[in-house]
Design a protein around this motif. Structure first.
Motif, mmCIF file in Angstrom:
data_model
loop_
_atom_site.group_PDB
_atom_site.id
_atom_site.type_symbol
_atom_site.label_atom_id
_atom_site.label_comp_id
_atom_site.label_asym_id
_atom_site.label_seq_id
_atom_site.Cartn_x
_atom_site.Cartn_y
_atom_site.Cartn_z
ATOM 1 N N ARG A 88 55.128 -13.606 2.945
ATOM 2 C CA ARG A 88 55.343 -12.498 3.864
ATOM 3 C C ARG A 88 54.032 -11.832 4.285
ATOM 4 O O ARG A 88 53.860 -11.454 5.438
ATOM 5 N N ALA A 89 53.101 -11.678 3.339
ATOM 6 C CA ALA A 89 51.843 -11.010 3.649
ATOM 7 C C ALA A 89 51.064 -11.727 4.738
ATOM 8 O O ALA A 89 50.247 -11.117 5.441
ATOM 9 N N GLU A 90 51.311 -13.024 4.902
ATOM 10 C CA GLU A 90 50.592 -13.796 5.906
ATOM 11 C C GLU A 90 51.112 -13.528 7.316
ATOM 12 O O GLU A 90 50.416 -13.805 8.301
ATOM 13 N N ILE A 91 52.337 -13.009 7.418
ATOM 14 C CA ILE A 91 52.930 -12.807 8.741
ATOM 15 C C ILE A 91 52.116 -11.813 9.558
ATOM 16 O O ILE A 91 51.778 -12.065 10.717
ATOM 17 N N ARG A 92 51.814 -10.664 8.944
ATOM 18 C CA ARG A 92 51.059 -9.641 9.675
ATOM 19 C C ARG A 92 49.710 -10.184 10.141
ATOM 20 O O ARG A 92 49.294 -9.952 11.267
ATOM 21 N N ARG A 93 49.042 -10.909 9.247
ATOM 22 C CA ARG A 93 47.744 -11.478 9.619
ATOM 23 C C ARG A 93 47.860 -12.365 10.850
ATOM 24 O O ARG A 93 47.079 -12.255 11.789
ATOM 25 N N GLU A 94 48.865 -13.239 10.861
ATOM 26 C CA GLU A 94 49.015 -14.166 11.978
ATOM 27 C C GLU A 94 49.443 -13.458 13.262
ATOM 28 O O GLU A 94 49.003 -13.832 14.353
ATOM 29 N N VAL A 95 50.281 -12.430 13.132
ATOM 30 C CA VAL A 95 50.686 -11.678 14.324
ATOM 31 C C VAL A 95 49.483 -10.969 14.939
ATOM 32 O O VAL A 95 49.315 -10.950 16.167
ATOM 33 N N VAL A 96 48.633 -10.396 14.086
ATOM 34 C CA VAL A 96 47.433 -9.715 14.595
ATOM 35 C C VAL A 96 46.514 -10.704 15.302
ATOM 36 O O VAL A 96 45.999 -10.431 16.392
ATOM 37 N N VAL A 97 46.318 -11.878 14.700
ATOM 38 C CA VAL A 97 45.465 -12.898 15.331
ATOM 39 C C VAL A 97 46.073 -13.340 16.654
ATOM 40 O O VAL A 97 45.368 -13.531 17.655
ATOM 41 N N LEU A 98 47.396 -13.495 16.682
ATOM 42 C CA LEU A 98 48.083 -13.906 17.906
ATOM 43 C C LEU A 98 47.895 -12.852 18.994
ATOM 44 O O LEU A 98 47.625 -13.170 20.160
ATOM 45 N N TYR A 99 48.041 -11.581 18.607
ATOM 46 C CA TYR A 99 47.842 -10.480 19.555
ATOM 47 C C TYR A 99 46.415 -10.486 20.108
ATOM 48 O O TYR A 99 46.193 -10.358 21.315
ATOM 49 N N LYS A 100 45.438 -10.640 19.230
ATOM 50 C CA LYS A 100 44.037 -10.630 19.668
ATOM 51 C C LYS A 100 43.744 -11.840 20.559
ATOM 52 O O LYS A 100 42.996 -11.734 21.534
ATOM 53 N N SER A 101 44.362 -12.984 20.244
ATOM 54 C CA SER A 101 44.188 -14.170 21.090
ATOM 55 C C SER A 101 44.770 -13.938 22.477
ATOM 56 O O SER A 101 44.202 -14.350 23.492
ATOM 57 N N ALA A 102 45.929 -13.257 22.514
ATOM 58 C CA ALA A 102 46.550 -12.947 23.800
ATOM 59 C C ALA A 102 45.650 -12.019 24.611
ATOM 60 O O ALA A 102 45.481 -12.198 25.823
ATOM 61 N N CYS A 103 45.086 -11.020 23.941
ATOM 62 C CA CYS A 103 44.175 -10.099 24.631
ATOM 63 C C CYS A 103 42.990 -10.855 25.212
ATOM 64 O O CYS A 103 42.572 -10.615 26.351
ATOM 65 N N GLU A 104 42.441 -11.776 24.427
ATOM 66 C CA GLU A 104 41.281 -12.545 24.890
ATOM 67 C C GLU A 104 41.645 -13.403 26.091
ATOM 68 O O GLU A 104 40.892 -13.472 27.070
ATOM 69 N N LYS A 105 42.808 -14.050 26.043
ATOM 70 C CA LYS A 105 43.238 -14.892 27.155
ATOM 71 C C LYS A 105 43.426 -14.095 28.443
ATOM 72 O O LYS A 105 43.124 -14.579 29.543
ATOM 73 N N LEU A 106 43.933 -12.851 28.295
ATOM 74 C CA LEU A 106 44.242 -12.038 29.466
ATOM 75 C C LEU A 106 43.112 -11.097 29.863
ATOM 76 O O LEU A 106 43.216 -10.375 30.856
ATOM 77 N N GLY A 107 42.042 -11.064 29.085
ATOM 78 C CA GLY A 107 40.929 -10.177 29.397
ATOM 79 C C GLY A 107 41.244 -8.728 29.131
ATOM 80 O O GLY A 107 40.741 -7.835 29.814
#
Length: 371
Positions: A88-107
């Motif tokens: 479970r603890a890994e979920i938050r980490r991956e969601v945060v990385v996914l969010y940051k990746s989305a931000c990077e893709k969209l500028g």
């Protein structure tokens, strides 16, 4: 529905399935606290024209979102950036990385608590993002428009935040019950869903009677506008699901009776902060994760409004705006309380979660007895 996967990576391994309670907690958090993040993720990973996105599930391989764009609704699956997970603890980490990746893709500039040092990226194409606050549970998917960026860290020191932090683990323990998991995954029939609606009726009958006793208190007014009242909608649902004689055909399981008795006790005391603790746990949960339940049940059983009227908060107006007002009222109440009283409120929220969990356990037992 046309489900389309858009994985970042592909893994040919056995997928870990998390408990339904864990999935529900994460989904509620994302939909309630970060609806704009859901929209960013959808736009970045396969739905560039998305106007709404709500998280509906996850497993060890990735997350799932129900996305709306010009072509209608479809499911989007996005794999975890770091690969398959099992804790479970890994979920938050991956969601945060996914969010940051989305931000990077969209500028888009990430929120302050997730932004890299000295980040100066400008918003993309007129679209920007803003961070949601932190009420309990999940909210209605953000509909239409672009997401808006935030500069407020998650931990703002508020009373609402203190409650969420102190009770995070309390609303995720299933204690072996699979009742809600079966409903969420479409493994239950209409009988199980109807029994759930019946338990809601007994709890809200007590909660709204207690709330009525405190209606004249100006400190309670912001928490309980008329449009929030659920009992008429529950009656509508039970009449549809059971018939005109529904009242003679439903009964509360022991945990539900204890739950309702505790709420009644708070109203008779009366202890306004304690009633707010119960009120907060129920209503904000139904404004949040309840919206996902409504979507899943409507799809499984072909419901429109009848049968899921309980989850229809249209008259309340924009749900994010109401939840912000609710949080502000909660924080103002917290400022008036002593440290001891604040601790009592948090303990009452935890009690509400325990009642909820025990209700599902009792419902599992009742279901097993009929097999």
């Amino acid at each position: 529905m046309n489900g389309v996967s858009y994985p970042i990576f592909h893994y040919d391994v056995m997928v870990n399935e998390f408990e339904a309670s864990v999935i529900s907690a994460v989904v509620e958090h994302m939909n309630g606290d970060h609806p704009e993040d859901n929209l960013l993720i959808a736009r970045a990973f396969g739905r560039p024209e998305a106007t709404a996105s709500v998280m509906v599930g996850l497993d060890g391989a990735g997350g799932r979102w129900l996305v709306t764009d010009a072509s209608g609704e479809s499911e989007l699956t996005v794999a975890w950036p770091g690969g398959p997970i099992s804790e479970r603890a890994e979920i938050r980490r991956e969601v945060v990385v996914l969010y940051k990746s989305a931000c990077e893709k969209l500028g888009v500039t990430p929120r302050e608590e997730h932004a890299p040092e000295q980040t100066t990226a400008a918003p993309h194409g007129g679209g920007h993002t803003h961070g949601a606050g932190h009420p309990h549970g999940a909210g209605h998917p953000h509909g239409g428009g672009h997401a808006h960026a935030a500069t407020t860290p998650d931990d703002d020191g508020s009373f609402a935040q203190a409650i969420r932090e102190a009770t995070w683990g309390d609303h995720s323990g299933s204690e072996g019950s699979t009742y809600m998991e079966d409903i969420m995954r479409g493994r239950s029939g209409i009988e199980e869903y109807t029994a759930l609606v019946a338990q809601h009726y007994f709890v809200y009958e007590a909660l709204e009677a207690a709330s009525e006793k405190l209606a004249a208190d100006p400190d309670f007014a912001a928490f309980h506008p008329a449009a929030l009242v659920r009992l008429p909608a529950l009656v509508e649902d039970l009449e549809f699901l059971i018939g005109a004689d529904w009242r003679d055909k439903i009964q509360a399981v022991p945990a539900t009776r204890a739950y309702a008795d505790r709420i009644t006790e708070l109203g008779e005391e009366p202890w306004l902060p304690g009633l707010v603790a119960q009120h907060y746990t129920r209503y904000l949960g139904d404004l949040s994760g309840g919206q996902m339940i409504a979507k899943l049940v409507a799809k499984q059983h072909g419901f429109d409004r009848a049968g899921i009227a309980f989850y229809d908060f249209t008259e309340l107006g924009p749900i994010p705006a109401f939840k912000q007002t609710y949080r502000e009222a909660l924080n103002q109440m917290g400022e008036r309380l002593s440290d001891e009283e604040r601790a009592r409120v948090i303990a009452e929220v935890r009690a509400a979660y325990r009642f909820n969990t025990e209700t599902f356990i009792d419902m599992d037992r009742a279901r097993a007895a009929t097999v």
